[in-house]
Design a protein around this motif. Structure first.
Motif, PDB file in Angstrom:
ATOM      1  N   PRO A 121      49.263  30.605  25.244  1.00 29.48           N
ATOM      2  CA  PRO A 121      48.374  29.509  25.651  1.00 29.48           C
ATOM      3  C   PRO A 121      46.948  30.002  25.861  1.00 29.48           C
ATOM      4  N   TYR A 122      46.016  29.091  25.744  1.00 31.60           N
ATOM      5  CA  TYR A 122      44.618  29.350  26.099  1.00 31.60           C
ATOM      6  C   TYR A 122      44.484  28.994  27.577  1.00 31.60           C
ATOM      7  N   VAL A 123      44.057  29.955  28.388  1.00 28.82           N
ATOM      8  CA  VAL A 123      44.088  29.798  29.847  1.00 28.82           C
ATOM      9  C   VAL A 123      42.682  29.587  30.399  1.00 28.82           C
ATOM     10  N   ILE A 124      42.519  28.503  31.139  1.00 25.67           N
ATOM     11  CA  ILE A 124      41.246  28.181  31.796  1.00 25.67           C
ATOM     12  C   ILE A 124      41.452  28.272  33.304  1.00 25.67           C
ATOM     13  N   MET A 125      40.723  29.156  33.958  1.00 24.62           N
ATOM     14  CA  MET A 125      40.762  29.244  35.414  1.00 24.62           C
ATOM     15  C   MET A 125      39.556  28.488  35.958  1.00 24.62           C
ATOM     16  N   VAL A 126      39.806  27.507  36.826  1.00 26.25           N
ATOM     17  CA  VAL A 126      38.741  26.639  37.318  1.00 26.25           C
ATOM     18  C   VAL A 126      38.388  27.020  38.756  1.00 26.25           C
ATOM     19  N   VAL A 127      37.094  27.240  39.005  1.00 23.31           N
ATOM     20  CA  VAL A 127      36.612  27.630  40.330  1.00 23.31           C
ATOM     21  C   VAL A 127      35.534  26.660  40.787  1.00 23.31           C
ATOM     22  N   GLU A 238      45.250  38.312  27.461  1.00 22.41           N
ATOM     23  CA  GLU A 238      43.847  37.872  27.325  1.00 22.41           C
ATOM     24  C   GLU A 238      43.424  36.902  28.421  1.00 22.41           C
ATOM     25  N   ALA A 239      44.344  36.474  29.267  1.00 24.00           N
ATOM     26  CA  ALA A 239      44.044  35.446  30.268  1.00 24.00           C
ATOM     27  C   ALA A 239      43.189  35.982  31.413  1.00 24.00           C
ATOM     28  N   PRO A 240      42.327  35.141  31.983  1.00 26.79           N
ATOM     29  CA  PRO A 240      41.950  33.820  31.482  1.00 26.79           C
ATOM     30  C   PRO A 240      40.888  33.945  30.401  1.00 26.79           C
ATOM     31  N   GLN A 241      41.041  33.202  29.343  1.00 26.21           N
ATOM     32  CA  GLN A 241      40.030  33.238  28.287  1.00 26.21           C
ATOM     33  C   GLN A 241      38.757  32.520  28.701  1.00 26.21           C
ATOM     34  N   GLU A 242      38.860  31.680  29.724  1.00 24.52           N
ATOM     35  CA  GLU A 242      37.678  30.971  30.212  1.00 24.52           C
ATOM     36  C   GLU A 242      37.743  30.830  31.730  1.00 24.52           C
ATOM     37  N   VAL A 243      36.596  31.073  32.393  1.00 20.02           N
ATOM     38  CA  VAL A 243      36.453  30.787  33.824  1.00 20.02           C
ATOM     39  C   VAL A 243      35.412  29.686  33.941  1.00 20.02           C
ATOM     40  N   LEU A 244      35.872  28.505  34.336  1.00 18.73           N
ATOM     41  CA  LEU A 244      35.024  27.312  34.371  1.00 18.73           C
ATOM     42  C   LEU A 244      34.617  27.021  35.811  1.00 18.73           C
ATOM     43  N   LEU A 245      33.319  27.046  36.069  1.00 17.23           N
ATOM     44  CA  LEU A 245      32.782  26.741  37.395  1.00 17.23           C
ATOM     45  C   LEU A 245      32.354  25.284  37.437  1.00 17.23           C
ATOM     46  N   VAL A 246      32.905  24.528  38.404  1.00 22.95           N
ATOM     47  CA  VAL A 246      32.572  23.119  38.567  1.00 22.95           C
ATOM     48  C   VAL A 246      31.553  22.970  39.687  1.00 22.95           C
ATOM     49  N   LEU A 247      30.466  22.240  39.406  1.00 23.63           N
ATOM     50  CA  LEU A 247      29.381  22.036  40.358  1.00 23.63           C
ATOM     51  C   LEU A 247      29.085  20.548  40.497  1.00 23.63           C
ATOM     52  N   ASP A 248      28.669  20.140  41.679  1.00 23.67           N
ATOM     53  CA  ASP A 248      28.298  18.752  41.955  1.00 23.67           C
ATOM     54  C   ASP A 248      26.808  18.583  41.676  1.00 23.67           C
ATOM     55  N   GLY A 249      26.477  17.886  40.587  1.00 26.65           N
ATOM     56  CA  GLY A 249      25.081  17.716  40.200  1.00 26.65           C
ATOM     57  C   GLY A 249      24.255  16.947  41.206  1.00 26.65           C
ATOM     58  N   SER A 250      24.906  16.111  42.009  1.00 24.49           N
ATOM     59  CA  SER A 250      24.166  15.288  42.968  1.00 24.49           C
ATOM     60  C   SER A 250      23.601  16.105  44.123  1.00 24.49           C
ATOM     61  N   THR A 251      24.026  17.369  44.252  1.00 25.72           N
ATOM     62  CA  THR A 251      23.503  18.216  45.331  1.00 25.72           C
ATOM     63  C   THR A 251      22.257  18.985  44.906  1.00 25.72           C
ATOM     64  N   GLY A 252      21.820  18.805  43.663  1.00 28.27           N
ATOM     65  CA  GLY A 252      20.572  19.421  43.209  1.00 28.27           C
ATOM     66  C   GLY A 252      20.572  20.937  43.329  1.00 28.27           C
TER      67      GLY A 252
END
Length: 322
Positions: A121-127, A238-252
């Motif tokens: 599988p392609y593994v995405i770790m979300v932070v 190979e995991a995680p092939q992607e580390v995705l950082l989620v941010l709240d755009g409304s906080t500028g």
């Protein structure tokens, strides 16, 4: 064609225009005031433009770079009228975003296909910190991957909050994808290990791992994320092939500060910026991508499943300045 090409260009553009409306109105109104009574781009106009960009949450460093590029254009072209400023801004910001983003989604699509071809599988770790829309983003991503014909597994590795596990399970049921979980307080790395083991056994294409949204102890965060990654490699090297950082755009600019801390803590490879539809601070997308050198991959523009879009720098800039 990308994995998410089942969305029509017209639908995507309409969602983008609507989602960025507040930011667009704010930026254009400030820009109009900045050039009022002026026919030529001079030092005063550039000073006013600098203020427009800073107050639109573009960030000081990115603003300085944009102004520098425009000054070069003015010097080279000798005479630049204020009527041309909008077009020049579009061109320079688009170039800046393209430089920061680098390779676009085709690279990810190829990586997913390559992993799946090897039976992995392609593994995405979300932070990301709590409250930024991390779990909602995971749910929408799972739905979009499933719509693209992929078999998806979710891992509830945020074991410090019962609400986080419960919310992910709700999304799993809604989307129709399995969620691997353990008891509250369990080792997050153990959850990630179980998720990948189950995903491999069931020939899943995509695995998305949720992680705890804590920043108060940076050393603890770094150690935890490192442990999760090391344990996952025992199942998928190979995991995680992607580390995705989620941010709240409304906080500028607060989003930018969070981004800096997470980039220090782990190898963030992509960004998802959420809640842009409810804010006039969409300019933060420009600053974060440029200053961190990490590509913005997704933007959140509303509550619907389809309102999480792959980021297109040209379409984004056009929506802001047309």
């Amino acid at each position: 064609m990308g994995l998410f090409s089942f969305f029509s260009k017209k639908e995507s553009k309409e969602t983008l225009d609507k989602g960025l409306q507040k930011t667009k109105e704010s930026v254009l109104s400030k820009l109009t005031r900045a050039v009022a009574g002026k026919s030529k781009v001079d030092d005063e106009v550039l000073d006013n433009l600098e203020e427009v960009l800073v107050t639109s949450d573009v960030g000081v460093d990115t603003t300085v770079e944009i102004i520098r590029r425009i000054e070069e254009r003015v010097a080279r072209d000798k005479y630049v009228g204020t009527s041309e400023l909008n077009q020049i801004l579009r061109e320079e910001i688009e170039l800046m975003l393209t430089d920061a983003v680098g390779k676009e989604q085709d690279g990810e699509d190829a990586a997913i296909e390559a992993a799946n071809a090897q039976g992995q599988p392609y593994v995405i770790m979300v932070v990301g910190v709590n409250g930024v829309g991390k779990t909602t983003t995971i749910g929408k991503l799972a739905w979009q991957f499933k719509q693209a014909g992929k078999k998806v597994f979710l891992g509830a590795a945020d074991t410090f909050r019962a609400a986080a596990v419960e919310q992910l399970c709700i999304w799993g049921e809604r989307v129709g994808v399995p969620v691997v979980k353990q008891q509250m307080g369990s080792d997050p790395a153990s959850v990630a290990y179980d998720t990948l083991s189950s995903a491999v056994a069931n020939k899943a294409d995509i695995v998305i791992i949720d992680t705890a949204g804590r920043l108060h102890n940076k050393v603890g965060l770094m150690n935890e994320l490192t442990k999760i990654k090391n344990v996952m490699k025992k199942v998928v090297p190979e995991a995680p092939q992607e580390v995705l950082l989620v941010l709240d755009g409304s906080t500028g600019q607060n989003a930018f500060e969070q981004a800096k801390q997470f980039v220090k803590a782990t190898d963030v490879s992509a960004l998802a910026i959420t809640k842009l539809d409810g804010t006039a601070k969409g300019g933060v997308v420009l600053g974060i991508s440029h200053q961190l050198g990490v590509p913005v991959k997704y933007i959140g523009l509303g509550e619907q499943m389809t309102d999480l879009q792959r980021f297109d720098s040209r379409a984004f800039v056009e929506s802001l300045f047309i």
